[in-house]
Design an enzyme around this catalytic site. Structure first.
Site, PDB file in Angstrom:
ATOM      1  N   GLU A 129      -0.496  -1.033  47.273  1.00 17.85           N
ATOM      2  CA  GLU A 129      -0.224   0.392  47.165  1.00 17.85           C
ATOM      3  C   GLU A 129       1.023   0.699  46.335  1.00 17.85           C
ATOM      4  O   GLU A 129       1.127   1.771  45.746  1.00 17.85           O
ATOM      5  CB  GLU A 129      -0.074   1.008  48.564  1.00 17.85           C
ATOM      6  N   ASP A 184      -3.840  -2.340  50.225  1.00 11.65           N
ATOM      7  CA  ASP A 184      -2.518  -2.917  50.479  1.00 11.65           C
ATOM      8  C   ASP A 184      -1.746  -3.172  49.177  1.00 11.65           C
ATOM      9  O   ASP A 184      -0.563  -3.497  49.215  1.00 11.65           O
ATOM     10  CB  ASP A 184      -2.687  -4.224  51.275  1.00 11.65           C
ATOM     11  N   ASP A 186       9.735  -1.735  53.244  1.00 13.15           N
ATOM     12  CA  ASP A 186       9.003  -1.665  51.981  1.00 13.15           C
ATOM     13  C   ASP A 186       9.506  -0.533  51.078  1.00 13.15           C
ATOM     14  O   ASP A 186       8.849  -0.150  50.117  1.00 13.15           O
ATOM     15  CB  ASP A 186       7.497  -1.519  52.268  1.00 13.15           C
ATOM     16  N   LYS A 233      -2.884  -5.071  57.250  1.00 13.26           N
ATOM     17  CA  LYS A 233      -2.180  -6.352  57.310  1.00 13.26           C
ATOM     18  C   LYS A 233      -2.349  -6.989  58.687  1.00 13.26           C
ATOM     19  O   LYS A 233      -2.567  -6.283  59.673  1.00 13.26           O
ATOM     20  CB  LYS A 233      -0.675  -6.121  57.084  1.00 13.26           C
ATOM     21  N   ARG A 286       2.143  -0.409  43.504  1.00 14.25           N
ATOM     22  CA  ARG A 286       1.893  -0.194  42.076  1.00 14.25           C
ATOM     23  C   ARG A 286       1.237   1.157  41.828  1.00 14.25           C
ATOM     24  O   ARG A 286       1.422   1.768  40.777  1.00 14.25           O
ATOM     25  CB  ARG A 286       1.062  -1.362  41.524  1.00 14.25           C
TER      26      ARG A 286
HETATM   27  N1  BES Z   1       4.807  -4.466  50.400  1.00 17.77           N
HETATM   28  C1  BES Z   1       3.916  -5.507  50.081  1.00 17.77           C
HETATM   29  C2  BES Z   1       4.617  -6.733  49.485  1.00 17.77           C
HETATM   30  C3  BES Z   1       5.586  -7.441  50.385  1.00 17.77           C
HETATM   31  C4  BES Z   1       5.194  -8.526  51.135  1.00 17.77           C
HETATM   32  C5  BES Z   1       6.910  -7.059  50.428  1.00 17.77           C
HETATM   33  C6  BES Z   1       6.106  -9.190  51.950  1.00 17.77           C
HETATM   34  C7  BES Z   1       7.814  -7.718  51.231  1.00 17.77           C
HETATM   35  C8  BES Z   1       7.411  -8.781  51.994  1.00 17.77           C
HETATM   36  C9  BES Z   1       2.869  -5.024  49.094  1.00 17.77           C
HETATM   37  O1  BES Z   1       2.532  -3.688  49.196  1.00 17.77           O
HETATM   38  C10 BES Z   1       1.640  -5.805  49.345  1.00 17.77           C
HETATM   39  O2  BES Z   1       1.076  -5.659  50.392  1.00 17.77           O
HETATM   40  N2  BES Z   1       1.260  -6.636  48.387  1.00 17.77           N
HETATM   41  C11 BES Z   1       0.104  -7.454  48.519  1.00 17.77           C
HETATM   42  C12 BES Z   1      -0.659  -7.376  47.237  1.00 17.77           C
HETATM   43  C13 BES Z   1      -2.035  -7.947  47.315  1.00 17.77           C
HETATM   44  C14 BES Z   1      -2.907  -7.087  48.211  1.00 17.77           C
HETATM   45  C15 BES Z   1      -2.608  -8.026  45.927  1.00 17.77           C
HETATM   46  C16 BES Z   1       0.591  -8.874  48.809  1.00 17.77           C
HETATM   47  O3  BES Z   1       1.618  -9.277  48.289  1.00 17.77           O
HETATM   48  O4  BES Z   1      -0.082  -9.549  49.585  1.00 17.77           O
HETATM   49 ZN    ZN Z   2       3.959  -2.456  49.988  1.00 24.22          ZN
HETATM   50 MN    MN Z   3       1.032  -3.359  50.619  1.00 28.25          MN
END
Ligand code: BES
Ligand code: ZN
Ligand code: MN
Length: 492
Positions: free
Chosen positions: A342, A340, A281, A270, A344
């Site tokens: 992860e 990222d 998270d 990220k 799921r």
């Molecule tokens: N933990 C994140 C989602 C998240 C983002 C939670 C902001 C709280 C605040 C999750 O693991 C993630 O990184 N999701 C990605 C998915 C993408 C790579 C398809 C996302 O939402 O960008």
């Molecule tokens: Zn996450």
């Molecule tokens: Mn993630």
């Protein structure tokens, strides 16, 4: 740690000292409301001068006149009695605590508009508002002598019923605050093992717990969860919590939580800005632990399983790569396009294990799963996805009732197709569009025919906007919602 007030409920009795707290319905006669506390009509005159009319959450704060047994008289507006609701009482209790935070002794007189449930909700909001997470503020903790907890006594004509209602509501508030603690705690302190230990502590309430370690997970074939964990020095854990409050023959209901103690993104790392938020998270897992606390502490008449997958998503030399293909416990293979995505992967194996082990009558998962859910719904509704209309409707109703609102988004074969993979049974991302939906479609592939709902709490569990009953970064979202749902649709 936060200095929480002690709250007790008693029968009406003359107030002898401290602050008096009254609730005024809109348009109430203030002189009549204040009664003996206002010997010379000072409070009524102050109300007139301040044009205090009892609008919801407005406050009239008056130094008590000479001869009054109280030191201070605080009147808070209830709003229109016909608008009364559970979230309304909670907000009012929170606002009252805001106005009285520095007062050591408070006696509240609950009027006729407040039945037992209203008193309990008011007290719940009052307690939750007092929650702070300041254990790392050295100046506050270094004070000479111990700060004394505020005492709030609520006088109610139906004290017995109010006490019973408050016992349950306090159990729920403690569950909410436990979830907040877990979300607020930084990841260097709360790793996977430490988190599991906090959940294990629910045994004190009669919850049975079991922890699966890496070896056990390997044996079970949890390749999806283990793939996420392999880039961190923190070992994965799967914590099972069981509350057996129902009949022995009744199938359990199950709650599953995403517990990524820190999400760096892994190799698909990220950006730096805001990455510190990813200590939260595990907000889904925190809500599951908080809910199990609430159910056990109020001795809910239900058999409930709580299950959380605890991992850290880090990018070390052993981390999984984009393009890797992992085999989940279900036997289905997954091409990891983006490390990222992860959450799921973790949930896939926890849902499978939960479903196979306990054959629950319904399974609900909570996860801070996608940034996309915030784009869709902001911070005031969690995303709801379900394969069962009755479950979805029940959760929607519980959301409206409790004030922890959810909004259903669609599932369907067209979205499901978006996660088909060139090389494996599926891939872990579905492209830019409909990000929260494709994430939910992914989970759906791991629940079989079991009635299931998924709550995407990325926008609601953390980084929370402050409101009347929460000033903390972690909100504890999901505990009150699911407690309400259990009470209304699963118990009795
Ligand atoms: N933990 C994140 C989602 C998240 C983002 C939670 C902001 C709280 C605040 C999750 O693991 C993630 O990184 N999701 C990605 C998915 C993408 C790579 C398809 C996302 O939402 O960008
Ligand atoms: Zn996450
Ligand atoms: Mn993630």
């Amino acid at each position: 740690m936060s200095m929480l007030p002690t709250i007790t409920i008693s029968k009406p009795a003359p107030i002898k000292k401290g602050a008096a707290l009254l609730v005024a319905p809109e348009g109430a006669d203030i002189a009549a409301l204040a009664g003996d506390l206002d010997g010379e009509g000072v409070v009524a005159r102050a109300a007139e001068l301040a044009e205090f009319s009892g609008k919801a959450k407005t406050v009239l704060d008056v130094l008590a006149p000479a001869g009054s047994p109280a030191s201070r008289i605080v009147i808070i507006g209830q709003g229109k009695p016909e608008d009364a609701s559970e979230p309304g009482w909670i907000a009012l209790g929170g606002a009252a605590r805001g106005a009285l935070a520095k007062e050591p002794l408070v006696t509240m007189i609950a009027g006729e508009d407040m039945d037992a449930a209203a008193v309990a909700s008011f007290a719940q909001g009052y307690l939750m508002r007092a929650y702070t997470f300041d254990k790392y503020k050295t100046a506050k903790n270094g004070q000479n002598g111990k700060p004394k907890a505020q005492k709030l006594t609520i006088q109610s004509a139906d004290a017995a019923a109010a006490k019973t209602a408050w016992r349950d509501a306090e159990a729920v508030a403690r569950g909410v605050m436990l979830a907040r603690d877990l979300v607020n705690e930084p990841a260097n302190i709360l790793g996977t093992e430490e988190f599991a230990a906090r959940g294990e502590a629910l045994e004190a309430l009669g919850v049975e717990t079991d922890i699966l370690d890496e070896k056990k997970m390997k044996k079970l074939g949890m390749g999806a969860l283990l793939g996420v964990a392999q880039g961190s020095v923190r070992p994965p854990r799967l914590l099972v919590m069981k509350w057996n409050g129902g009949k022995a023959k009744d199938k359990p209901i199950a709650f599953v939580g995403k517990g990524v103690v820190f999400d760096s993104g892994g190799i698909s790392i990220k950006p730096a800005g805001g990455m510190e938020d990813m200590k939260g998270d595990m907000g889904g897992a925190a809500a599951v632990v908080g809910l199990m606390h609430a159910l056990a502490a109020r001795k809910a008449a239900v058999n409930a399983i709580g299950m959380i997958g605890l991992v850290e998503n880090m990018p070390d030399g052993n981390a999984q790569r984009p393009g890797d293909i992992v085999t989940s416990m279900s036997g289905q293979t997954i091409e990891v396009i983006n490390t990222d995505a992860e959450g799921r992967l973790v949930l896939a194996d926890v849902l499978t294990y939960c479903n196979q082990t306990f054959e629950p009558r319904v399974m609900i998962d909570l996860a801070t799963l996608t940034g996309a859910v915030m784009v869709a719904l902001g911070q005031h509704h969690a995303g709801l996805f379900s394969n069962d209309d009755a479950v979805a409707d029940g959760l929607t109703r519980a959301g409206a009732q409790s004030g922890e609102k959810v909004w259903r988004l669609p599932l369907g074969p067209d979205y499901d197709k978006m996660i088909d993979s060139k090389f494996a049974d599926m891939k872990n991302v579905g492209g830019r569009n409909a990000g929260s939906i494709t994430a939910a479609q992914f989970l759906k592939r791991f629940v079989g025919d079991t009635p299931w709902a998924h709550l995407d709490v990325a926008g609601t569990a953390m980084s929370s906007p402050s409101n009347d009953f929460n000033r903390s970064w972690g909100s504890g979202f999901g505990v009150r919602l699911l407690d309400r749902w259990v009470r209304d649709t699963c118990e009795g």
